[in-house]
Design a protein around this motif. Structure first.
Motif, PDB file in Angstrom:
ATOM      1  N   VAL A 137       0.893  -1.206   0.057  1.00  0.00           N
ATOM      2  CA  VAL A 137      -0.161   0.078  -0.043  1.00  0.00           C
ATOM      3  C   VAL A 137       0.853   1.245   0.008  1.00  0.00           C
ATOM      4  N   HIS A 138       1.964   0.996   0.771  1.00  0.00           N
ATOM      5  CA  HIS A 138       2.850   2.284   0.557  1.00  0.00           C
ATOM      6  C   HIS A 138       3.417   2.679  -0.703  1.00  0.00           C
ATOM      7  N   SER A 139       3.682   1.560  -1.347  1.00  0.00           N
ATOM      8  CA  SER A 139       4.433   1.484  -2.738  1.00  0.00           C
ATOM      9  C   SER A 139       3.371   2.102  -3.771  1.00  0.00           C
ATOM     10  N   ILE A 140       2.068   1.923  -3.573  1.00  0.00           N
ATOM     11  CA  ILE A 140       1.146   2.414  -4.939  1.00  0.00           C
ATOM     12  C   ILE A 140       0.493   3.728  -4.574  1.00  0.00           C
ATOM     13  N   THR A 141       0.704   4.119  -3.420  1.00  0.00           N
ATOM     14  CA  THR A 141       0.343   5.511  -2.974  1.00  0.00           C
ATOM     15  C   THR A 141       0.466   6.835  -3.825  1.00  0.00           C
ATOM     16  N   PRO A 142       1.782   6.553  -4.557  1.00  0.00           N
ATOM     17  CA  PRO A 142       2.322   7.875  -5.534  1.00  0.00           C
ATOM     18  C   PRO A 142       1.556   7.673  -6.956  1.00  0.00           C
ATOM     19  N   LEU A 143       0.759   6.779  -7.162  1.00  0.00           N
ATOM     20  CA  LEU A 143       0.149   6.288  -8.304  1.00  0.00           C
ATOM     21  C   LEU A 143      -0.527   7.496  -8.754  1.00  0.00           C
ATOM     22  N   PRO A 144      -0.962   7.887 -10.025  1.00  0.00           N
ATOM     23  CA  PRO A 144      -1.690   9.066 -10.322  1.00  0.00           C
ATOM     24  C   PRO A 144      -3.268   9.360  -9.877  1.00  0.00           C
ATOM     25  N   LEU A 145      -3.404  10.271  -9.356  1.00  0.00           N
ATOM     26  CA  LEU A 145      -4.687  10.690  -8.726  1.00  0.00           C
ATOM     27  C   LEU A 145      -5.224   9.880  -7.580  1.00  0.00           C
ATOM     28  N   LEU A 146      -4.250   8.980  -7.116  1.00  0.00           N
ATOM     29  CA  LEU A 146      -4.642   7.983  -5.717  1.00  0.00           C
ATOM     30  C   LEU A 146      -4.323   9.015  -4.604  1.00  0.00           C
ATOM     31  N   THR A 147      -5.416   9.200  -3.872  1.00  0.00           N
ATOM     32  CA  THR A 147      -5.262   9.987  -2.580  1.00  0.00           C
ATOM     33  C   THR A 147      -4.999   9.276  -1.438  1.00  0.00           C
ATOM     34  N   GLY A 148      -5.245   7.913  -1.337  1.00  0.00           N
ATOM     35  CA  GLY A 148      -5.070   7.109  -0.058  1.00  0.00           C
ATOM     36  C   GLY A 148      -5.010   5.628  -0.235  1.00  0.00           C
ATOM     37  N   ALA A 149      -4.309   4.693   0.412  1.00  0.00           N
ATOM     38  CA  ALA A 149      -4.177   3.527   0.153  1.00  0.00           C
ATOM     39  C   ALA A 149      -4.082   2.838   1.850  1.00  0.00           C
ATOM     40  N   HIS A 150      -5.029   1.889   2.152  1.00  0.00           N
ATOM     41  CA  HIS A 150      -4.983   1.707   3.728  1.00  0.00           C
ATOM     42  C   HIS A 150      -5.181   0.087   3.564  1.00  0.00           C
ATOM     43  N   LEU A 151      -4.445  -0.387   4.541  1.00  0.00           N
ATOM     44  CA  LEU A 151      -4.569  -1.827   4.946  1.00  0.00           C
ATOM     45  C   LEU A 151      -5.067  -1.994   6.202  1.00  0.00           C
ATOM     46  N   CYS A 152      -6.208  -2.896   6.265  1.00  0.00           N
ATOM     47  CA  CYS A 152      -7.262  -3.283   7.405  1.00  0.00           C
ATOM     48  C   CYS A 152      -7.282  -4.797   7.637  1.00  0.00           C
ATOM     49  N   LYS A 153      -7.324  -5.006   8.822  1.00  0.00           N
ATOM     50  CA  LYS A 153      -7.984  -6.420   9.186  1.00  0.00           C
ATOM     51  C   LYS A 153      -9.022  -6.368  10.149  1.00  0.00           C
ATOM     52  N   ALA A 154      -9.981  -7.285  10.040  1.00  0.00           N
ATOM     53  CA  ALA A 154     -11.201  -7.280  10.807  1.00  0.00           C
ATOM     54  C   ALA A 154     -10.870  -8.228  11.983  1.00  0.00           C
ATOM     55  N   ASP A 155     -11.443  -7.844  13.257  1.00  0.00           N
ATOM     56  CA  ASP A 155     -11.104  -8.679  14.447  1.00  0.00           C
ATOM     57  C   ASP A 155     -12.209  -9.442  14.448  1.00  0.00           C
ATOM     58  N   GLU A 156     -11.832 -11.071  14.276  1.00  0.00           N
ATOM     59  CA  GLU A 156     -13.014 -11.936  14.427  1.00  0.00           C
ATOM     60  C   GLU A 156     -14.061 -12.033  15.619  1.00  0.00           C
ATOM     61  N   GLU A 157     -13.450 -11.804  16.787  1.00  0.00           N
ATOM     62  CA  GLU A 157     -14.226 -11.793  17.850  1.00  0.00           C
ATOM     63  C   GLU A 157     -15.050 -10.800  17.998  1.00  0.00           C
ATOM     64  N   ALA A 158     -14.574  -9.310  17.745  1.00  0.00           N
ATOM     65  CA  ALA A 158     -15.143  -8.001  17.846  1.00  0.00           C
ATOM     66  C   ALA A 158     -16.352  -8.203  16.905  1.00  0.00           C
ATOM     67  N   THR A 159     -16.090  -8.867  15.778  1.00  0.00           N
ATOM     68  CA  THR A 159     -16.909  -8.353  14.650  1.00  0.00           C
ATOM     69  C   THR A 159     -18.066  -9.361  14.830  1.00  0.00           C
ATOM     70  N   GLN A 160     -18.165 -10.715  15.440  1.00  0.00           N
ATOM     71  CA  GLN A 160     -19.014 -11.506  15.625  1.00  0.00           C
ATOM     72  C   GLN A 160     -19.835 -11.427  16.756  1.00  0.00           C
ATOM     73  N   ALA A 161     -19.508 -10.569  17.481  1.00  0.00           N
ATOM     74  CA  ALA A 161     -20.090 -10.141  19.010  1.00  0.00           C
ATOM     75  C   ALA A 161     -21.832  -9.745  18.460  1.00  0.00           C
ATOM     76  N   ARG A 162     -22.676 -10.500  19.290  1.00  0.00           N
ATOM     77  CA  ARG A 162     -24.091 -10.105  18.932  1.00  0.00           C
ATOM     78  C   ARG A 162     -24.409  -8.946  19.744  1.00  0.00           C
ATOM     79  N   SER A 163     -25.422  -8.221  19.285  1.00  0.00           N
ATOM     80  CA  SER A 163     -26.223  -7.246  19.920  1.00  0.00           C
ATOM     81  C   SER A 163     -27.881  -7.265  19.760  1.00  0.00           C
ATOM     82  N   ALA A 164     -28.569  -6.376  20.479  1.00  0.00           N
ATOM     83  CA  ALA A 164     -30.027  -6.373  20.023  1.00  0.00           C
ATOM     84  C   ALA A 164     -30.126  -5.744  18.677  1.00  0.00           C
TER      85      ALA A 164
END
Length: 225
Positions: A137-164
């Motif tokens: 993501v760092h290497s592709i950020t300078p590409l033309p007209l690109l303003t952002g590149a972000h790497l993310c990973k979901a947390d399985e336990e937090a994501t799967q928590a149930r709610s009302a």
């Protein structure tokens, strides 16, 4: 760069019967409520830029730190859904929701076009994935007209928590695992960075969506214009 170190990322479709109500609810109740939570910094909603992108909507809430979205205040909101929330979400289709850590965020600012690339990692372990994909993501950020590149990973336990708020809902698809967000000035300028991500040897079973920005909510009083 993104505003914080954590996020709530939501992909969803909407039935035609619930479309107008969804827009009214999202703009006038839901996004003001979420951005009013301490630690929530910005909410943005995007709509599909082409007919191949599914689901139609992508909503991104940026938070100061990941523990904001595992904390008591957010949990209280999830466990006290309003009647309007229950009505609006009853029309959701193909929802995928992830509570995620921002592992790398690069670029000068938000763009009007955004690509989401959801994928499984082919790395031997998470540290290899973080190291090599952060470099990507760092290497592709300078590409033309690109303003952002972000790497993310979901947390399985937090994501799967149930709610009302999630109780009784049948619209949920599999949650995201790893994903990269690409922001740009135009939809067309997303193609080169998308291909760079898709061709990386650690990116497997990728699902790409191309979106345009519809609405941004900053941390302002709910009554503000």
């Amino acid at each position: 760069m993104l505003c914080g170190k954590g996020m709530v990322a939501i992909w969803n479709g909407i039935s035609e019967a619930g479309r107008l109500d969804f827009y009214q609810w999202h703009i006038h109740e839901h996004m003001p409520e979420r951005t009013g939570i301490p630690g929530f910094l910005r909410g943005r909603r995007f709509r599909a830029a082409d007919s191949e992108t599914h689901p139609e909507f992508f909503t991104l809430y940026e938070v100061e730190q990941f523990d904001v979205i595992t904390g008591d205040e957010y949990a209280r909101r999830l466990n006290a859904p309003t009647p309007w929330t229950r009505r609006a979400t009853s029309h959701f289709i193909n929802t995928s929701r992830g509570l995620a850590r921002v592992l790398s965020s690069n670029g000068p600012g938000p763009g009007g076009a955004l690509a989401t690339v959801r994928f499984q990692s082919a790395a031997a372990d998470d540290q290899q994935a973080v190291d090599e994909l952060s470099e990507l993501v760092h290497s592709i950020t300078p590409l033309p007209l690109l303003t952002g590149a972000h790497l993310c990973k979901a947390d399985e336990e937090a994501t799967q928590a149930r709610s009302a708020e999630s109780e009784g809902r049948t619209d949920y698809d599999a949650p995201p695992n790893w994903f990269i967000l690409l922001e740009a000035c135009t939809v067309e300028s997303l193609e080169e960075p998308i291909q760079a991500v898709m061709q990386h040897p650690l990116v497997r079973d990728a699902q790409v969506g191309r979106y345009v920005l519809e609405y941004t909510r900053l941390k302002t009083d709910a009554a503000a214009g």
